[in-house]
Write an enzyme that holds these catalytic residues in place. Structure first.
Site, PDB file in Angstrom:
ATOM      1  N   ILE A 127       0.843  -1.199   0.000  1.00  0.00           N
ATOM      2  CA  ILE A 127       0.000   0.000   0.000  1.00  0.00           C
ATOM      3  C   ILE A 127       0.877   1.248   0.000  1.00  0.00           C
ATOM      4  O   ILE A 127       0.447   2.309  -0.407  1.00  0.00           O
ATOM      5  CB  ILE A 127      -0.986   0.047   1.189  1.00  0.00           C
ATOM      6  CG1 ILE A 127      -0.263   0.164   2.531  1.00  0.00           C
ATOM      7  CG2 ILE A 127      -1.928  -1.133   1.187  1.00  0.00           C
ATOM      8  CD1 ILE A 127      -1.162   0.658   3.648  1.00  0.00           C
ATOM      9  N   ASP A 128       2.139   1.093   0.468  1.00  0.00           N
ATOM     10  CA  ASP A 128       3.016   2.271   0.578  1.00  0.00           C
ATOM     11  C   ASP A 128       3.515   2.771  -0.777  1.00  0.00           C
ATOM     12  O   ASP A 128       4.016   3.891  -0.870  1.00  0.00           O
ATOM     13  CB  ASP A 128       4.232   1.940   1.457  1.00  0.00           C
ATOM     14  CG  ASP A 128       3.862   1.745   2.916  1.00  0.00           C
ATOM     15  OD1 ASP A 128       2.677   1.876   3.237  1.00  0.00           O
ATOM     16  OD2 ASP A 128       4.762   1.460   3.719  1.00  0.00           O
TER      17      ASP A 128
HETATM   18  O1  F6P Z   1       4.293  -1.885   4.478  1.00  0.00           O
HETATM   19  C1  F6P Z   1       2.993  -1.475   4.605  1.00  0.00           C
HETATM   20  C2  F6P Z   1       2.688  -1.043   5.987  1.00  0.00           C
HETATM   21  O2  F6P Z   1       1.323  -0.860   5.930  1.00  0.00           O
HETATM   22  C3  F6P Z   1       3.423   0.180   6.510  1.00  0.00           C
HETATM   23  O3  F6P Z   1       2.943   1.391   6.037  1.00  0.00           O
HETATM   24  C4  F6P Z   1       3.228   0.027   7.985  1.00  0.00           C
HETATM   25  O4  F6P Z   1       4.193   0.708   8.722  1.00  0.00           O
HETATM   26  C5  F6P Z   1       3.351  -1.440   8.174  1.00  0.00           C
HETATM   27  O5  F6P Z   1       2.923  -2.030   6.971  1.00  0.00           O
HETATM   28  C6  F6P Z   1       2.575  -1.949   9.360  1.00  0.00           C
HETATM   29  O6  F6P Z   1       2.592  -3.328   9.360  1.00  0.00           O
HETATM   30  P1  F6P Z   1       2.117  -4.275  10.532  1.00  0.00           P
HETATM   31  O7  F6P Z   1       1.463  -3.440  11.584  1.00  0.00           O
HETATM   32  O8  F6P Z   1       1.180  -5.217   9.892  1.00  0.00           O
HETATM   33  O9  F6P Z   1       3.337  -4.945  11.020  1.00  0.00           O
END
Ligand code: F6P
Length: 343
Positions: A127-128
């Site tokens: 999504i980033d």
């Molecule tokens: O890489 C995508 C992303 O949504 C980042 O923007 C975010 O920091 C991270 O994943 C959070 O991931 P999780 O909380 O699932 O470890």
């Protein structure tokens, strides 16, 4: 041919659309079968898999968020130590090619497997939108739409209460979601990780709005944003097992500073995983479907060590090495052109 796929790293709207497209393309164009490994690399290592059939069930997952295969993160050391096991598991299952779907970390793993003799075609997801070598990754459009909808809603409540609203969006290393949602939502200031912020600039822009008679301000903050050195104290996060700093709520920290410096009423909304959940937008379904079909075709053509990518209107194949190593950041000049609209 017998293909295998898996989804690894954070989930993302559109993963199921890719899986569906791989299965349907492999089956209808080549008469091939597809296996799905469960929970990312871990399922591959532990040989946990399911057969994926080109049936009604797979057809219906197009709209479904998340991933029917489950996902996860595996420490690179464990992953590398499992190479022989992975090779044995793929051989036992009669797999001719592996299609891992994931972000930069997953694609790095895919490249390593490819360098070690495993036939691999990668599919970029996040999504980033920070994977190099491709214009967009699926999931990004959905995340921006969710964030924009939230910002739209915050305008009216902010205006009613004469408030400053901080909206914290995802983006650990890059500010694509913040930049696009900020532009689409008409934010009055946007803070991204690529450009360390000066709290004084944010406060000034906010005060200027109120001095000009405006009743409210919306400020979008990417979760990974950091202050310019010496400008503001920021809480330090801890480092997790994957080397990621845990977040300490930069949106709220900025809110506290604004409140302290200009006595405005400030509220913070952290959108978090809402941006990652739910059904993908039409654009993401299309991109994911095109990626899945292109990956299945590339595997059948023996184009291993590659990764599908969007270039303009076209889906191309790039070398996996192009997709890994560095992240696709927001170019500074692109951000600076937006800065003139702040306030
Ligand atoms: O890489 C995508 C992303 O949504 C980042 O923007 C975010 O920091 C991270 O994943 C959070 O991931 P999780 O909380 O699932 O470890």
């Amino acid at each position: 041919m017998r293909l295998a796929t898996l989804t690894s790293g954070g989930d993302c709207p559109g993963l199921n659309a890719v899986i569906r497209s791989i299965v349907r393309t492999a089956s209808s164009e080549y008469g091939s079968t597809v296996v799905g490994y469960l929970d990312g690399w871990t399922g591959l290592l532990e040989d946990r898999r399911v057969d994926l059939y080109d049936d009604e069930e797979i057809d219906r997952i197009l709209l479904r968020g998340g991933t029917i295969l489950g996902t996860g993160r595996l420490h690179p050391d464990k992953f590398k130590a499992g190479l022989e096991q992975i090779k044995a598991n793929l051989a036992d299952a009669g797999i001719d090619a592996l299609i891992p779907i994931g972000g930069e970390g997953t694609l790095k793993g895919a490249k390593w497997l490819s360098d070690n003799g495993i036939p691999v075609v990668g599919v970029p997801k996040t999504i980033d939108n920070d994977v190099n070598g491709t214009d967009y990754t699926f999931g990004f459009d959905t995340a921006v739409s969710v964030a924009t909808d939230a910002i739209d809603r915050l305008h009216t409540t902010a205006e009613s209460h004469d408030r400053v609203m901080i909206v914290e969006v995802m983006g650990r290393h890059v500010g694509w979601i913040a930049l696009h949602a900020g532009m689409a939502g008409g934010a009055h200031y946007t803070v991204i990780p690529e450009v360390p912020f000066d709290i004084e600039d944010i406060v000034k822009a906010t005060q200027r709005r109120f001095q000009m008679g405006e009743k409210y301000a919306i400020i979008v903050v990417a979760e990974g944003a950091m202050p310019k050195e010496g400008t503001m104290e920021a809480a330090e996060g801890e480092i997790d097992q994957f080397g990621h700093k845990t977040f300490t709520g930069m949106g709220q920290q900025i809110a506290n500073e604004i409140k302290r410096r200009c006595a405005q009423d400030v509220r913070t909304t952290v959108l978090g995983h809402i941006q990652r959940g739910g059904t993908p937008t039409a654009n993401d379904r299309v991109l994911a479907t095109r990626y899945g079909a292109a990956a299945a075709r590339a595997a059948h053509e023996g184009q291993f060590g590659s990764c599908v990518a969007l270039h303009g209107e076209n889906i191309d194949l790039i070398d996996l090495s192009e997709a890994v190593g560095t992240l696709k950041e927001v170019p500074i000049d692109r951000y600076e052109r937006v800065v003139s609209m702040f306030g």
